[in-house]
Scaffold this motif. Structure first.
Motif: not given
Length: 745
Positions: A417, A420-424
């Motif tokens: 992965r 982070t967050g929605t950009d992952a």
């Protein structure tokens, strides 16, 4: 020379069998006698230099003392000023009651500003009565001030010169006799460290590092000191390291990393070599596979073969294949042939060691390091990625990654992965493991990094619970009541020194997935179990475990899990955690148990490699002595420079207490080690005493240089004020280093 001459040697960089009681007392007494004689000898030769030079120019020496003969009184009790004294000729010789230095008292010379005027009057010759044409009173021709500037310069510098000469001689004698040392051989590398990232393999010999020239007998401690010094002085600059692997020479440039617990210390992550002999004590860790097959007769036994193959005695580190087999094949038994210290040969089989845990699995953290040109880097892995699946299997935890069998040449699909967050986003990388020689634990010694050599990647374990293995009944999980009074077994929270598993009033529930572990405490089943481990691991470790192991940089998860491996099955583990997002406190009592996996260590401990460097001739010994002296002078000078510029923190200064501790340790190792320590001490004393501080030799030399330039002596009142300021500064420094020593005991 002066009352502060030899006391200033306390400014030093600190860069730590059970016979009968009487024999133990005699041994300890002899050890500390050697320490006192050694340190006293360094002080003695310094003062002897001043004394002989003064006598050479006809100066009257009134006192020659090791230690200070100052009056000490506590209430009505008066202590003697000396431990002994006698007078021979015109000089009083003695040992002062305060063992912090020494001095030579010359006629007309006194560093105590309060006595300066009185001393000046004492050496002036009276004028002839009634003769008004007679000029200022002449000085006593045998006084120190009556001598020419160049003569006084020689007298002042003679102590330092003597320290340099004797320091070289101490080292020369040591090398002529034979100096024991650990060779600068790569025994292993720290997972995730600079050496690990560069792909440095075990078994290479370090022949040069930083500014140390090529040397096939480079000492490991000398290499380590050079790296630490370079790291503190130029922290962002790479360090040149040259290694030899047989006929092949490899050059590296390694940028040192900060020590997690002491950022000012920077290291490259190279461990010293491991020998083929077991340690004398604790050769088998408690409750380990090794402890089941090794006996007291195996103390210092030597391994000569494993799995039917003899060790290569010509190799720099013959034990390498054994260590690599232990780490890389945790599920396979290992047969070892050993020869005991009595000469008996026998075979033992180290069975695979089941992993111990307390029913929790911890998350794999982000990738923190990659081996340059290694499989993971070639596959496109980046720092900050997090592995979430291996060949589609998402049932991963920090230790399952380490204990997995990575088959060289067989590609594995790692899903990572990134972001982070929605950009992952998830990416699948095809990584081909390589055959790797791994001689050290895959967990760094500080427990903050886990490395998989075959994949060429390292990650940080996290204290986040991702799975609880087994049912509550199987785990014997004890749910804590909200009032925190009772555990499920009915014990009160004052039953033992560990206290209850619930000392936090707001403990609400048992642990579950997603909780973050904050503290672990151990409750031993009985006093015998506790004492048995205290004998092996030390009382401080046991106190830490029973009072509370707070996870963090100084007590990371990796070290905790390795400690769990030596605790007996059935030991209670009281776990305190927090539950995101509110941070509610949760607590459970779990039991240590064997899992269905095998650990990467089997509890066998090998001693380090020892060698002896002996000069082949007297001239060779002098050359080695000179090299040692020059290096120690350079180390002191560089350290002082870094101290002034703030690159070294004052806490690294050591005073008399740490000097005594270091001297004791070196004296215990033997005469050669003690002589090398005295070389270091001599060079420290030489440099530090020549600093341009009034009341030290360097301060006197500063006044003499000014007198030579001006053609007349510096104003006496100014000289007295500066000397007084120097005395106060040195007293303040002495108080600081004493306090520093006490704080770091």
């Amino acid at each position: 020379m002066s009352s502060f001459d030899s006391s200033f040697f306390s400014l030093l960089l600190a860069a730590t069998e059970e016979p009968s009681a009487m024999w133990s007392l005699l041994t300890s007494t002899w050890l500390w006698t050697k320490v006192a004689l050694g340190i006293g000898l360094v002080i003695f030769v310094h003062e002897l230099g001043h004394f002989l030079a003064a006598k050479l120019f006809g100066v009257k020496c009134e006192k020659f003392y090791i230690g200070f003969d100052v009056p000490i009184q506590i209430g009505p009790i008066k202590f003697p000023r000396t431990l002994g004294k006698f007078t021979y000729g015109e000089t009083e010789y003695g040992i002062g009651i305060i063992p912090l230095g020494g001095y030579v008292k010359m006629l007309g010379q006194d560093d105590d500003p309060r006595k300066a005027e009185e001393e000046a009057k004492r050496i002036r010759l009276a004028q002839e009565a009634g003769d008004d044409n007679v000029g200022p009173p002449a000085l006593d021709p045998r006084s120190y001030p009556a001598k020419t500037v160049w003569q006084r310069m020689i007298i002042i510098s003679a102590g330092v010169v003597m320290n340099v000469i004797t320091g070289v001689l101490f080292a020369a004698i040591a090398y002529f006799y034979g100096v024991p040392y650990t060779p600068a051989i790569v025994g292993g590398v720290t997972p995730g460290g600079p050496a690990w990232q560069a792909g440095i393999e075990p078994g290479g010999q370090v022949v040069s590092v930083a500014d140390l020239p090529d040397d096939d007998q480079l000492h490991f401690n000398e290499m380590k000191l050079a790296i630490m010094t370079e790291g503190m002085d130029t922290p962002e600059e790479p360090i040149d390291v040259r290694l030899s692997y047989g006929s092949e020479t490899r050059d590296y440039q390694l940028t040192p990393q900060s020590h997690p617990l002491e950022p000012s210390l920077r290291l490259i992550g190279i461990h010293g070599p491991t020998g083929t002999k077991l340690t004398q004590k604790l050769f088998a860790m408690p409750n380990s596979s090794a402890a089941k097959v090794l006996t007291d007769d195996d103390s210092e036994a030597e391994i000569i073969a494993f799995n039917g193959k003899s060790l290569d005695e010509s190799a720099l580190m013959p034990i390498t294949p054994v260590l690599s087999e232990i780490v890389s094949s945790p599920s396979e038994p290992i047969e070892m042939t050993l020869v005991t210290s009595a000469g008996d040969q026998r075979k033992v089989t180290l069975a695979p060691q089941p992993e111990k845990d307390f029913g929790l699995r911890f998350a794999v953290g982000e990738i923190t390091a990659l081996i340059k040109g290694g499989p993971a880097e070639k596959a496109g892995m980046k720092l900050g990625d997090t592995i979430v699946a291996v060949d589609g299997d998402q049932d991963l935890d920090a230790y399952s990654m380490l204990l997995r069998n990575w088959i060289p040449g067989t590609a594995v699909q790692l899903t990572v992965r990134r972001g982070t967050g929605t950009d992952a986003v998830d990416k699948t990388l095809s990584v081909v493991p390589t055959a790797a020689v791994q001689t050290k634990s895959p967990v760094s010694e500080l427990g903050d990094t886990m490395g998989i050599q075959a994949l060429g990647l390292a990650y940080a374990p996290t204290a986040t619970v991702i799975a609880l293995t087994g049912t509550d009944a199987e785990q014997d999980v004890s749910l804590q009541s909200a009032d925190g009074k009772l555990t499920s077994d009915g014990k009160s929270n004052s039953d033992d020194e560990a206290g209850s598993a619930s000392q936090t009033a707001d403990a609400k529930a048992t642990l579950k997935v997603g909780d973050v572990i904050r503290e672990v405490r151990i409750r031993f089943p009985d006093a015998n179990s506790r004492q048995s481990l205290a004998d092996s691991l030390g009382e401080e470790t046991i106190k830490l475990l029973t009072k509370g192991w707070e996870l963090g940089p100084s007590m990371p998860l990796g070290v905790l899990m390795e400690t769990i491996q030596v605790l007996p099955v059935g030991t209670e583990v009281i776990v305190t955690g927090t539950r995101p997002p509110e941070g509610d406190v949760v607590e459970s009592t779990l039991l240590i148990r064997q899992s269905d996996r095998f650990w990467y260590d089997r509890g066998i401990n090998f001693a380090s490699v020892d060698a002896i460097q002996t000069a082949d001739s007297f001239s060779g010994a002098l050359a080695l002595g000179w090299r040692e002296g020059v290096r120690r002078l350079g180390n002191v000078g560089r350290f002082l420079g870094m101290l002034i510029t703030g690159k070294v923190q004052p806490k690294f200064l050591g005073g008399p207490i740490r000097i005594a501790q270091m001297a004791s340790y070196e004296a215990e190792r033997g005469i050669s080690a003690q002589l090398l320590f005295l070389t270091m001490l001599s060079m420290n004393l030489a440099i530090l005493n020549f600093l341009p501080i009034p009341a030290l030799d360097g301060g006197h030399m500063m006044f003499l240089i000014a007198e030579a330039i001006r053609g007349k002596r510096v104003d006496e009142a100014l000289e007295m004020r500066l000397t007084f300021a120097g005395v106060l500064a040195l007293l303040a420094l002495m108080i600081f280093v004493f306090a520093n020593d006490i704080l770091h005991l």
